[in-house]
Each structure stands twice: as structure tokens, then as C-alpha cells.
Design a protein around this motif. Structure first.
Motif, PDB file in Angstrom:
ATOM      1  N   VAL A  22      30.830  38.825  40.693  1.00 31.77           N
ATOM      2  CA  VAL A  22      30.310  40.242  40.685  1.00 31.77           C
ATOM      3  C   VAL A  22      31.359  41.168  40.932  1.00 31.77           C
ATOM      4  O   VAL A  22      31.086  42.728  40.511  1.00 31.77           O
ATOM      5  CB  VAL A  22      29.388  40.168  42.042  1.00 31.77           C
ATOM      6  CG1 VAL A  22      28.244  39.255  41.928  1.00 31.77           C
ATOM      7  CG2 VAL A  22      30.227  40.169  43.368  1.00 31.77           C
ATOM      8  N   ASP A  23      32.608  41.156  41.144  1.00 29.40           N
ATOM      9  CA  ASP A  23      33.653  42.027  41.168  1.00 29.40           C
ATOM     10  C   ASP A  23      34.240  42.521  39.874  1.00 29.40           C
ATOM     11  O   ASP A  23      34.276  41.597  39.105  1.00 29.40           O
ATOM     12  CB  ASP A  23      34.805  41.321  41.970  1.00 29.40           C
ATOM     13  CG  ASP A  23      36.088  42.218  42.070  1.00 29.40           C
ATOM     14  OD1 ASP A  23      36.041  43.457  42.425  1.00 29.40           O
ATOM     15  OD2 ASP A  23      37.209  41.815  41.842  1.00 29.40           O
ATOM     16  N   PHE A  24      34.080  43.947  39.527  1.00 31.57           N
ATOM     17  CA  PHE A  24      34.294  44.206  38.477  1.00 31.57           C
ATOM     18  C   PHE A  24      35.774  44.951  38.601  1.00 31.57           C
ATOM     19  O   PHE A  24      36.125  45.492  37.223  1.00 31.57           O
ATOM     20  CB  PHE A  24      33.225  45.471  37.887  1.00 31.57           C
ATOM     21  CG  PHE A  24      32.988  46.285  39.016  1.00 31.57           C
ATOM     22  CD1 PHE A  24      33.618  47.441  38.993  1.00 31.57           C
ATOM     23  CD2 PHE A  24      31.981  46.439  39.816  1.00 31.57           C
ATOM     24  CE1 PHE A  24      33.144  48.730  39.899  1.00 31.57           C
ATOM     25  CE2 PHE A  24      31.802  47.265  40.704  1.00 31.57           C
ATOM     26  CZ  PHE A  24      32.533  48.384  41.088  1.00 31.57           C
ATOM     27  N   THR A  25      36.546  44.974  39.540  1.00 36.29           N
ATOM     28  CA  THR A  25      37.714  45.552  39.614  1.00 36.29           C
ATOM     29  C   THR A  25      38.731  44.514  39.228  1.00 36.29           C
ATOM     30  O   THR A  25      39.790  44.975  38.802  1.00 36.29           O
ATOM     31  CB  THR A  25      37.969  46.128  41.011  1.00 36.29           C
ATOM     32  OG1 THR A  25      38.020  44.931  41.803  1.00 36.29           O
ATOM     33  CG2 THR A  25      37.060  46.966  41.653  1.00 36.29           C
ATOM     34  N   GLY A  26      38.494  43.321  39.294  1.00 38.11           N
ATOM     35  CA  GLY A  26      39.631  42.461  39.011  1.00 38.11           C
ATOM     36  C   GLY A  26      40.671  41.974  40.074  1.00 38.11           C
ATOM     37  O   GLY A  26      41.502  41.070  39.834  1.00 38.11           O
ATOM     38  N   ILE A  27      40.227  42.530  41.175  1.00 35.03           N
ATOM     39  CA  ILE A  27      41.525  42.496  42.343  1.00 35.03           C
ATOM     40  C   ILE A  27      41.272  41.314  42.760  1.00 35.03           C
ATOM     41  O   ILE A  27      42.244  40.495  43.308  1.00 35.03           O
ATOM     42  CB  ILE A  27      41.158  43.525  43.306  1.00 35.03           C
ATOM     43  CG1 ILE A  27      41.423  44.852  42.656  1.00 35.03           C
ATOM     44  CG2 ILE A  27      42.226  43.308  44.518  1.00 35.03           C
ATOM     45  CD1 ILE A  27      41.232  45.993  43.768  1.00 35.03           C
ATOM     46  N   ALA A 360      34.787  39.504  34.467  1.00 32.57           N
ATOM     47  CA  ALA A 360      35.952  40.202  34.509  1.00 32.57           C
ATOM     48  C   ALA A 360      36.491  41.280  33.660  1.00 32.57           C
ATOM     49  O   ALA A 360      37.340  41.978  34.053  1.00 32.57           O
ATOM     50  CB  ALA A 360      37.051  38.960  34.778  1.00 32.57           C
ATOM     51  N   CYS A 361      35.903  41.070  32.499  1.00 38.75           N
ATOM     52  CA  CYS A 361      36.541  41.909  31.141  1.00 38.75           C
ATOM     53  C   CYS A 361      36.149  43.372  31.708  1.00 38.75           C
ATOM     54  O   CYS A 361      35.194  43.888  31.826  1.00 38.75           O
ATOM     55  CB  CYS A 361      35.807  41.708  29.945  1.00 38.75           C
ATOM     56  SG  CYS A 361      36.515  42.796  28.718  1.00 38.75           S
ATOM     57  N   PRO A 362      37.353  44.271  31.871  1.00 40.94           N
ATOM     58  CA  PRO A 362      37.201  45.530  32.317  1.00 40.94           C
ATOM     59  C   PRO A 362      36.679  46.635  31.222  1.00 40.94           C
ATOM     60  O   PRO A 362      36.392  47.664  31.379  1.00 40.94           O
ATOM     61  CB  PRO A 362      38.520  45.853  32.855  1.00 40.94           C
ATOM     62  CG  PRO A 362      39.340  45.109  32.058  1.00 40.94           C
ATOM     63  CD  PRO A 362      38.810  43.840  31.889  1.00 40.94           C
ATOM     64  N   ASN A 363      37.063  45.995  30.018  1.00 33.71           N
ATOM     65  CA  ASN A 363      36.765  47.047  28.732  1.00 33.71           C
ATOM     66  C   ASN A 363      35.377  46.793  28.196  1.00 33.71           C
ATOM     67  O   ASN A 363      34.870  47.336  27.249  1.00 33.71           O
ATOM     68  CB  ASN A 363      37.887  46.553  27.757  1.00 33.71           C
ATOM     69  CG  ASN A 363      39.177  46.739  28.423  1.00 33.71           C
ATOM     70  OD1 ASN A 363      39.569  47.831  28.941  1.00 33.71           O
ATOM     71  ND2 ASN A 363      39.936  45.803  28.054  1.00 33.71           N
ATOM     72  N   GLU A 364      34.493  45.889  28.930  1.00 29.00           N
ATOM     73  CA  GLU A 364      33.221  45.450  28.362  1.00 29.00           C
ATOM     74  C   GLU A 364      33.121  45.012  26.772  1.00 29.00           C
ATOM     75  O   GLU A 364      32.203  45.249  25.984  1.00 29.00           O
ATOM     76  CB  GLU A 364      32.387  46.965  28.552  1.00 29.00           C
ATOM     77  CG  GLU A 364      32.062  47.227  29.838  1.00 29.00           C
ATOM     78  CD  GLU A 364      31.214  48.260  30.136  1.00 29.00           C
ATOM     79  OE1 GLU A 364      30.769  49.115  29.287  1.00 29.00           O
ATOM     80  OE2 GLU A 364      30.741  48.432  31.179  1.00 29.00           O
ATOM     81  N   VAL A 365      34.142  44.194  26.451  1.00 26.96           N
ATOM     82  CA  VAL A 365      34.385  43.709  25.065  1.00 26.96           C
ATOM     83  C   VAL A 365      33.703  42.462  25.095  1.00 26.96           C
ATOM     84  O   VAL A 365      33.228  41.933  24.037  1.00 26.96           O
ATOM     85  CB  VAL A 365      35.767  43.801  24.716  1.00 26.96           C
ATOM     86  CG1 VAL A 365      35.974  42.670  23.385  1.00 26.96           C
ATOM     87  CG2 VAL A 365      36.485  44.919  24.553  1.00 26.96           C
ATOM     88  N   LEU A 366      33.801  41.510  26.091  1.00 25.00           N
ATOM     89  CA  LEU A 366      33.307  40.195  26.040  1.00 25.00           C
ATOM     90  C   LEU A 366      31.814  40.105  26.229  1.00 25.00           C
ATOM     91  O   LEU A 366      31.296  40.828  27.129  1.00 25.00           O
ATOM     92  CB  LEU A 366      34.072  39.296  27.107  1.00 25.00           C
ATOM     93  CG  LEU A 366      35.407  38.911  26.705  1.00 25.00           C
ATOM     94  CD1 LEU A 366      36.127  37.935  27.799  1.00 25.00           C
ATOM     95  CD2 LEU A 366      35.623  38.497  25.320  1.00 25.00           C
TER      96      LEU A 366
END
Length: 499
Positions: A22-27, A360-366
């Protein structure tokens, strides 16, 4: 004490694995990403000998501790079972093992893997099942909560939170995730660990090994008065008090039975002590039966795809002056796989479609693939963003070896595809206006602007792509102002190469 320790460890593992999705920051991946890498089937596909050996030894020593502590789907079933049977003090009964079904599912898994039907493998992987549930159900709720906090923070001039979009990455995958969630919840609600002990291939493999565990649950027949307290508290329905036996292939070492016995007749102990040797070796027997829900729910829900595939296109307004039409994905001859996957074949053979890289993709590419041969496995598309050369998140979180870990320098030299220019959509030719957006934003300078009219240097410039230099990051496709289809798009490569 053993039960409390097991519950604490299970709660910690379950919470952290859920947060990874659920974490979208990748931390969190920097600290707890290893929890995804110690899941059984991903470790097998990644050929991670160290993790496989650890899990095998853990099972041979302490029985199916993996299923009750490390596996997120197993812990999720325990939570559901706890809620479903919460009002009953002793909700379970012993049932005969359905060994034929367990081994049929395991054989089907092996056959599907050998035959290259990897979508079926992904459907049965317990970690992948929970990952898709977390990505498609839990993450949107988490993001909505974050956006609510961001709204509140804005009103008090705080930037502690920031908004992020909630979007449907793949309708078929969403339907499958919901269907599997319903199946698992219904089975767990009614009879505890039914899915683990009838369908799950990982449970079958570890169940076979746990027959030879050094430490396991045993019943002292001299003390046992057959009150069935232990059996009626066993989520795995594997305790046969009539014959003083525990079906160790189904026991997940949850320790629920320990402490329930008023005669101190059941223990978690060394299995090869003299006490254990005196116990009868009868096969588990019982008169009660459990109902088994068919897994055909998956096939039934897939028929909904055709009815909702055509979605109404969302129109945004630019200050009320102009319509902003959302980008559409082009029809690619070859799908694009992430840098580090090496090739489409490597991705197909190793991916369990757990959706961790998608989360985990921060760029919403996958987003999950809708193709039958790579169903639910990640593919790349650039309507919402592009694959930034400095981002290596997907390679850092993949637990199955489908996306190998790479650094930023390696990523900038990996060619996953090449840009293709579409003359009929290009703004300098269609609107007679200067553009050059693709060339300005290309991170590897693979696009140059040349005169649209040969011999006339003052004519409007159009893009020319150097396919030998292009790495397929999709910056040109994403930032092209042409709508709804970009005038330049990326065609994927079956095999990646270093340039």
C-alpha cells in the motif's frame, strides 16, 4: 507462550508485507523489502537457494511455521477465521484430509509451469494472491485516506501529506483479485484454513516436509480423555482425538490447541522422543465432513470483462476553456517489460504477478497485462508517466527474479524499446505549429528536430529518432501534446540490450 509469540511474529510480518503493497512512497521497501523475498514460490522462481534452504530447514525443524507466520495469505485467513468464528468458543471439528485434491493442484501447478501457462501459476501462488488483493483493494483505500489527510493539511497550511491519484490499473486483474478475495474469505470464514490445506500448492509441499519435522504437535494418549477441546480449536481441522493423532501435513503450528487441554495431554515437542514413539501410527480418521467451495468463481467472474471493457472517456477542463482529452494507449506489436527483466521470456517465466512492482512504481508506468500469455504480469505503458532513468524501484522490490536489480547507471544504458514517429498525428504537420516537445525532454538525446520539407531549413521541424540511442523510456510518448494518441510512441523489444 508459544501461541503468543507466534501471533506477535505473524502480526508483524503481515502488517509490514501489507504496508509494502500500500505504501506509494517507496520508503518502506528500503527497510522491509526482504520480507517479500523470503516468500516460498518467489524464492523458487528466483532460484534463491539460501531462502529455499532456510524455509525447508524451518519446516523440517518446526513444522509449517512459514504458513502461520510468514505467508501473508495464511495470516489473512487466520484473521478472517477469527472474525467468522468469533462468537463460538469451539468452532471447528476434525475432517478427513483431501489429499487427492491437494496433490492434483500441485501437479497442475507443475504442469502449467512446464507448459508455460504462467497465469495459472500466478493464480495459485498464495503470496501473489494476497499481493493482488493488497494492490487492488487495500492500496486504493490507503491512498484515499492519505488524500483526506492531505486535504485537511492544506487547510491548515501544512504539507505533511500530498495527494496522489487512485486509478484502475487493469479491470481483469481487479476482477480476479476480488474473486480470489471472496473465495479465500468464504472458505476461511466457514472452516479456517481450508484454502491452505486443499488448494494451496505451497501448503502441500511444506505439508509433505512437515511430516518429518523434528518438533510438532503430539497427543499423550495416556492423559487424553477425548474431550475434543483441541480439535474444536484447530483451524486446520487436523486433530483426530479418536485415534490420538495429528495430521502433520495439515497442521500449521498455530499453537491454538496448546493450552486448551485441561489434562495437559497435547504439546509442541520433539517428535522422536520415546513418548512420541509409543503413540499409534494409525491414519487420521473422523466422521465429520467439511464442505468445499469450488474455485470456479474465477472463471465465472472473468465473463464480466466484456461488459465493462469499454469505459466512458473522462474529459477534463482546462480552466473551462478547452477540453483535455486523456491519452490512449497505442497498439504495440511487442509489449514493453521493465529494465532489468532482460527479456519478455524471462519476465514470463519468473513473475508471480504479485503486483509489488506495480504498487511501488512512482511514475504510474507499470500496470498488469491483459494478454493471455502474460496475464496479470507487469507491462509498461506511458499514458500517465514515463520510466525515469533515475528510478530503479521495480528492480529493487521484485522477489521472484523477474526483474533483476540494476543501478541507475545500468538503467540508462538498457534499451527496452525504441520510439516510433507517427506522421499523421504530429502537431507541426496537423496544426502547422512548432512543437519539439519530444526532443526537448528525451533524456538520452535520441530525438532531433529536422525540417519537414527537405531543402527548406525554415520549414516547421519534425522529430527524427535515432533508434540506436533510444532506450524506450517513454518520455517522448508521455509528453507529446497530441491527443488522444501520441504522435510518437515506444515499441517494445523482446530482448533487451545494453547500448
Amino acid at each position: 507462550m508459544l501461541r503468543k509469540i507466534r501471533r506477535i511474529l505473524a502480526a508483524i510480518c503481515f502488517l509490514l508485507i501489507t504496508l509494502l503493497f500500500v505504501d506509494f512512497t517507496g520508503i518502506l521497501h528500503l527497510w522491509f523489502g526482504w520480507l517479500a523475498k523470503i516468500q516460498f514460490l518467489p524464492a523458487v522462481l528466483a532460484l534463491n537457494a539460501g531462502v529455499i534452504l532456510f524455509l525447508v530447514l524451518l519446516t523440517l525443524v518446526g513444522s509449517r511455521i512459514y504458513c502461520s507466520v510468514i505467508c501473508p495469505l495464511g495470516v489473512f485467513q487466520d484473521i478472517v477465521a477469527r472474525i467468522g468464528k468469533g462468537k463460538k468458543k469451539m468452532p471447528y471439528t476434525y475432517s478427513k484430509p483431501k489429499s487427492w485434491l491437494r496433490y492434483v493442484m500441485l501437479i497442475l501447478l507443475v504442469v502449467a509451469f512446464i507448459a508455460g501457462i504462467h497465469a495459472f501459476v500466478a493464480l495459485l501462488d498464495p503470496y501473489g494472491i494476497y499481493g493482488r488483493m493488497a494492490n487492488n483493494v487495500f492500496q486504493p483505500v490507503w491512498i484515499w485516506g492519505n488524500n483526506l489527510l492531505a486535504t485537511i493539511a492544506e487547510r491548515i497550511d501544512s504539507y505533511a501529506f500530498y495527494r496522489t491519484d487512485v486509478w484502475l490499473k487493469s479491470l481483469p486483474t481487479f476482477i480476479i483479485a476480488i474473486a480470489m478475495a471472496v473465495l479465500v474469505i468464504v472458505l476461511a470464514w466457514r472452516n479456517g484454513r481450508t484454502y491452505c490445506n486443499t488448494i494451496c500448492p505451497v501448503g502441500t509441499i511444506l505439508g509433505f516436509l512437515s511430516r518429518f519435522s523434528l518438533f510438532r504437535i503430539s497427543i499423550d494418549k495416556e492423559k487424553c480423555n477425548k474431550c475434543t477441546l483441541c480439535a474444536r480449536n484447530c483451524k486446520a481441522s487436523c486433530i483426530d482425538t479418536d485415534n490420538y493423532q495429528v495430521d502433520h501435513s495439515r497442521c500449521v503450528a498455530c499453537m491454538n490447541c496448546i493450552g486448551k487441554c485441561k489434562k495437559d495431554a497435547i504439546h509442541y515437542r520433539f517428535a522422536y522422543s520415546k513418548k512420541a514413539e509409543n503413540q499409534p501410527a494409525a491414519q487420521p480418521k473422523g466422521e465429520n465432513r467439511r464442505e468445499f467451495l469450488a474455485s470456479s468463481l474465477l472463471l465465472l467472474t472473468s465473463s464480466l470483462q466484456a461488459q465493462v471493457a469499454e469505459k466512458a472517456e473522462k474529459i477534463k477542463m482546462d480552466g473551462g476553456l478547452a477540453d483535455i482529452i486523456e491519452k490512449k494507449a497505442p497498439k504495440r506489436q511487442t509489449p514493453i517489460t521493465p529494465p532489468g527483466s532482460q527479456s519478455a521470456r524471462n519476465m514470463q517465466q519468473h513473475c508471480t504477478a504479485c503486483q509489488l512492482c506495480v504498487s511501488a512504481c512512482p511514475n504510474e508506468v507499470l500496470r498488469p497485462s491483459q494478454s493471455l500469455d502474460t496475464f496479470m504480469q507487469p507491462t509498461m505503458s506511458y499514458e500517465r508517466g514515463y520510466c525515469r532513468p533515475e528510478c530503479t524501484k521495480c528492480s529493487e522490490v521484485c522477489p521472484a527474479g523477474a526483474i533483476l536489480k540494476i543501478d541507475k547507471a545500468e538503467k540508462s544504458s538498457i534499451q527496452i524499446g525504441h520510439a516510433v514517429w507517427i506522421k499523421d498525428y504530429c502537431i507541426p504537420l496537423t496544426d502547422k505549429q512548432e512543437c519539439g516537445n519530444c526532443a526537448r525532454h528525451c533524456p538520452v538525446n535520441a530525438i532531433s528536430m529536422i525540417p519537414s520539407e527537405p531543402g527548406n531549413p525554415d520549414s516547421l521541424k519534425i522529430p527524427a529518432v535515432n533508434t540506436e540511442r533510444c532506450i524506450g523510456c517513454g518520455a517522448c510518448e508521455n509528453l507529446c501534446p497530441a491527443r488522444p494518441l501520441s504522435a510518437i510512441y515506444v515499441e517494445g523489444h523482446e530482448h533487451h540490450r545494453v547500448i
